[in-house]
Each structure stands twice: as C-alpha cells, then as structure tokens.
Motif scaffolding. Structure first.
Motif, PDB file in Angstrom:
ATOM      1  N   ILE A   1      43.012  48.819  41.354  1.00  0.00           N
ATOM      2  CA  ILE A   1      41.618  48.554  41.036  1.00  0.00           C
ATOM      3  C   ILE A   1      40.773  48.800  42.280  1.00  0.00           C
ATOM      4  N   PHE A   2      39.489  49.025  42.023  1.00  0.00           N
ATOM      5  CA  PHE A   2      38.576  49.343  43.105  1.00  0.00           C
ATOM      6  C   PHE A   2      37.282  48.566  42.902  1.00  0.00           C
ATOM      7  N   LEU A   3      36.857  47.885  43.937  1.00  0.00           N
ATOM      8  CA  LEU A   3      35.610  47.129  43.873  1.00  0.00           C
ATOM      9  C   LEU A   3      34.579  47.843  44.745  1.00  0.00           C
ATOM     10  N   GLN A   4      33.573  48.410  44.104  1.00  0.00           N
ATOM     11  CA  GLN A   4      32.481  49.047  44.823  1.00  0.00           C
ATOM     12  C   GLN A   4      31.378  48.014  45.011  1.00  0.00           C
ATOM     13  N   MET A   5      31.068  47.718  46.256  1.00  0.00           N
ATOM     14  CA  MET A   5      30.072  46.696  46.565  1.00  0.00           C
ATOM     15  C   MET A   5      28.861  47.359  47.203  1.00  0.00           C
ATOM     16  N   ASN A   6      27.734  47.297  46.513  1.00  0.00           N
ATOM     17  CA  ASN A   6      26.486  47.883  47.000  1.00  0.00           C
ATOM     18  C   ASN A   6      25.462  46.792  47.272  1.00  0.00           C
ATOM     19  N   ASN A   7      24.461  47.140  48.071  1.00  0.00           N
ATOM     20  CA  ASN A   7      23.396  46.199  48.399  1.00  0.00           C
ATOM     21  C   ASN A   7      23.976  44.855  48.848  1.00  0.00           C
ATOM     22  N   LEU A   8      24.887  44.915  49.788  1.00  0.00           N
ATOM     23  CA  LEU A   8      25.558  43.706  50.251  1.00  0.00           C
ATOM     24  C   LEU A   8      24.592  42.764  50.948  1.00  0.00           C
ATOM     25  N   LYS A   9      24.832  41.479  50.769  1.00  0.00           N
ATOM     26  CA  LYS A   9      24.004  40.426  51.359  1.00  0.00           C
ATOM     27  C   LYS A   9      24.868  39.569  52.287  1.00  0.00           C
ATOM     28  N   THR A  10      24.221  38.849  53.184  1.00  0.00           N
ATOM     29  CA  THR A  10      24.974  38.007  54.117  1.00  0.00           C
ATOM     30  C   THR A  10      25.795  36.956  53.379  1.00  0.00           C
ATOM     31  N   VAL A  11      25.332  36.519  52.221  1.00  0.00           N
ATOM     32  CA  VAL A  11      26.067  35.510  51.443  1.00  0.00           C
ATOM     33  C   VAL A  11      27.341  36.067  50.822  1.00  0.00           C
ATOM     34  N   ASP A  12      27.511  37.389  50.879  1.00  0.00           N
ATOM     35  CA  ASP A  12      28.749  38.002  50.377  1.00  0.00           C
ATOM     36  C   ASP A  12      29.871  37.932  51.404  1.00  0.00           C
ATOM     37  N   THR A  13      29.554  37.490  52.609  1.00  0.00           N
ATOM     38  CA  THR A  13      30.563  37.381  53.656  1.00  0.00           C
ATOM     39  C   THR A  13      31.666  36.419  53.244  1.00  0.00           C
ATOM     40  N   GLY A  14      32.904  36.855  53.438  1.00  0.00           N
ATOM     41  CA  GLY A  14      34.021  35.996  53.095  1.00  0.00           C
ATOM     42  C   GLY A  14      35.319  36.777  53.045  1.00  0.00           C
ATOM     43  N   VAL A  15      36.360  36.118  52.573  1.00  0.00           N
ATOM     44  CA  VAL A  15      37.661  36.758  52.392  1.00  0.00           C
ATOM     45  C   VAL A  15      37.825  37.093  50.910  1.00  0.00           C
ATOM     46  N   TYR A  16      38.155  38.329  50.655  1.00  0.00           N
ATOM     47  CA  TYR A  16      38.289  38.826  49.291  1.00  0.00           C
ATOM     48  C   TYR A  16      39.769  39.001  48.953  1.00  0.00           C
ATOM     49  N   TYR A  17      40.153  38.468  47.806  1.00  0.00           N
ATOM     50  CA  TYR A  17      41.540  38.492  47.371  1.00  0.00           C
ATOM     51  C   TYR A  17      41.679  39.225  46.044  1.00  0.00           C
ATOM     52  N   CYS A  18      42.725  39.996  45.940  1.00  0.00           N
ATOM     53  CA  CYS A  18      43.076  40.658  44.692  1.00  0.00           C
ATOM     54  C   CYS A  18      44.086  39.785  43.947  1.00  0.00           C
ATOM     55  N   LYS A  19      43.952  39.736  42.634  1.00  0.00           N
ATOM     56  CA  LYS A  19      44.858  38.917  41.822  1.00  0.00           C
ATOM     57  C   LYS A  19      45.229  39.661  40.553  1.00  0.00           C
ATOM     58  N   ALA A  20      46.467  39.474  40.114  1.00  0.00           N
ATOM     59  CA  ALA A  20      46.881  40.059  38.844  1.00  0.00           C
ATOM     60  C   ALA A  20      48.047  39.279  38.271  1.00  0.00           C
ATOM     61  N   PRO A  21      48.034  39.037  36.959  1.00  0.00           N
ATOM     62  CA  PRO A  21      49.211  38.494  36.300  1.00  0.00           C
ATOM     63  C   PRO A  21      50.163  39.648  36.017  1.00  0.00           C
ATOM     64  N   ALA A  22      51.451  39.434  36.273  1.00  0.00           N
ATOM     65  CA  ALA A  22      52.401  40.527  36.076  1.00  0.00           C
ATOM     66  C   ALA A  22      53.787  39.972  35.871  1.00  0.00           C
ATOM     67  N   THR A  23      54.648  40.842  35.386  1.00  0.00           N
ATOM     68  CA  THR A  23      56.055  40.493  35.269  1.00  0.00           C
ATOM     69  C   THR A  23      56.890  41.713  35.596  1.00  0.00           C
TER      70      THR A  23
END
Length: 121
Positions: free
Chosen positions: A78-100
């Motif tokens: 998956i790909f997350l395109q982030m535009n018009n970023l703001k200072t409040v978007d600062t943080g740690v980003y985690y990818c998650k998926a249910p799988a087997t």
C-alpha cells in the motif's frame, strides 16, 4: 510469518508532500484490509487511512482531502500519498494488516516498525 516494512518517512516543510510505501512479505496465504495508523504528540494511535483488496478506502477525518491511499495487490503493498502536510501531522506512522500464513492458521494483526514523519513550520 508475515512482515510489514515501511519506508518514506522524513522531514518536510508544511505544505509539502511525502509518500509512504508499506510492503508485506513472508509466507502470506491471505491478507486483508491494510492501513496506516499514526501516533502524534503523545496521542493514542489513530487511523489515518485503510484500503481493502477491492480498493474500498476509509480515511481519518483530519486527513480527508489531503491524503490518498492506494494498493497493489500483486505486491501486497500500500502507498500513502500525503499532500499539504501540516505540523500536526508530525508523528510516527505505522502500517497494519490482518493476515495469515496458512489456511489453517489463525488470522492475526501485523504491524510494521513505524516510520517518523516530521513536518516543520
């Protein structure tokens, strides 16, 4: 086992853009809705965006209209395109998926190690 590997984080000025890829690898028999979550400014982890294998998307209210999530089922990515970023978007980003990893194994949630996104003013 399934591993999620994120990349693409970094430092960007407010108003700028970043693209975060996440690739699932390992012995994957089935993988479900994949998504991005984030922890910002000491807050609880929250949904940023998620996408199903049929490209059905869900966005957090704070990113609607600015972020876009896409998926490549052939690569379990998956790909997350982030535009018009703001200072409040600062943080740690985690990818998650249910799988087997097998038809007889229990489905469980997998998380990536996280990638830092810093937006400067």
């Amino acid at each position: 086992q399934v591993q999620l590997v994120e990349s693409g984080g970094g430092l960007v000025q407010a108003g700028g853009s970043l693209r975060l890829p996440c690739v699932a690898s390992g012995s994957i028999w089935w993988i479900g809705r994949m998504g991005w979550y984030r922890e910002t400014n000491g807050n609880e982890r929250e949904l940023v965006a998620s996408i199903s294998s049929a490209d059905s998307t869900i966005y957090g209210d704070s990113v609607k209209g600015r972020f876009s999530i896409t998926r490549d089922n052939t690569k379990n990515a998956i790909f997350l395109q982030m535009n018009n970023l703001k200072t409040v978007d600062t943080g740690v980003y985690y990818c998650k998926a249910p799988a087997t990893w097998s038809s007889y194994a229990k489905t469980q949630d997998y998380w990536g190690q996280g990638t830092q996104v810093t937006v400067s003013s």
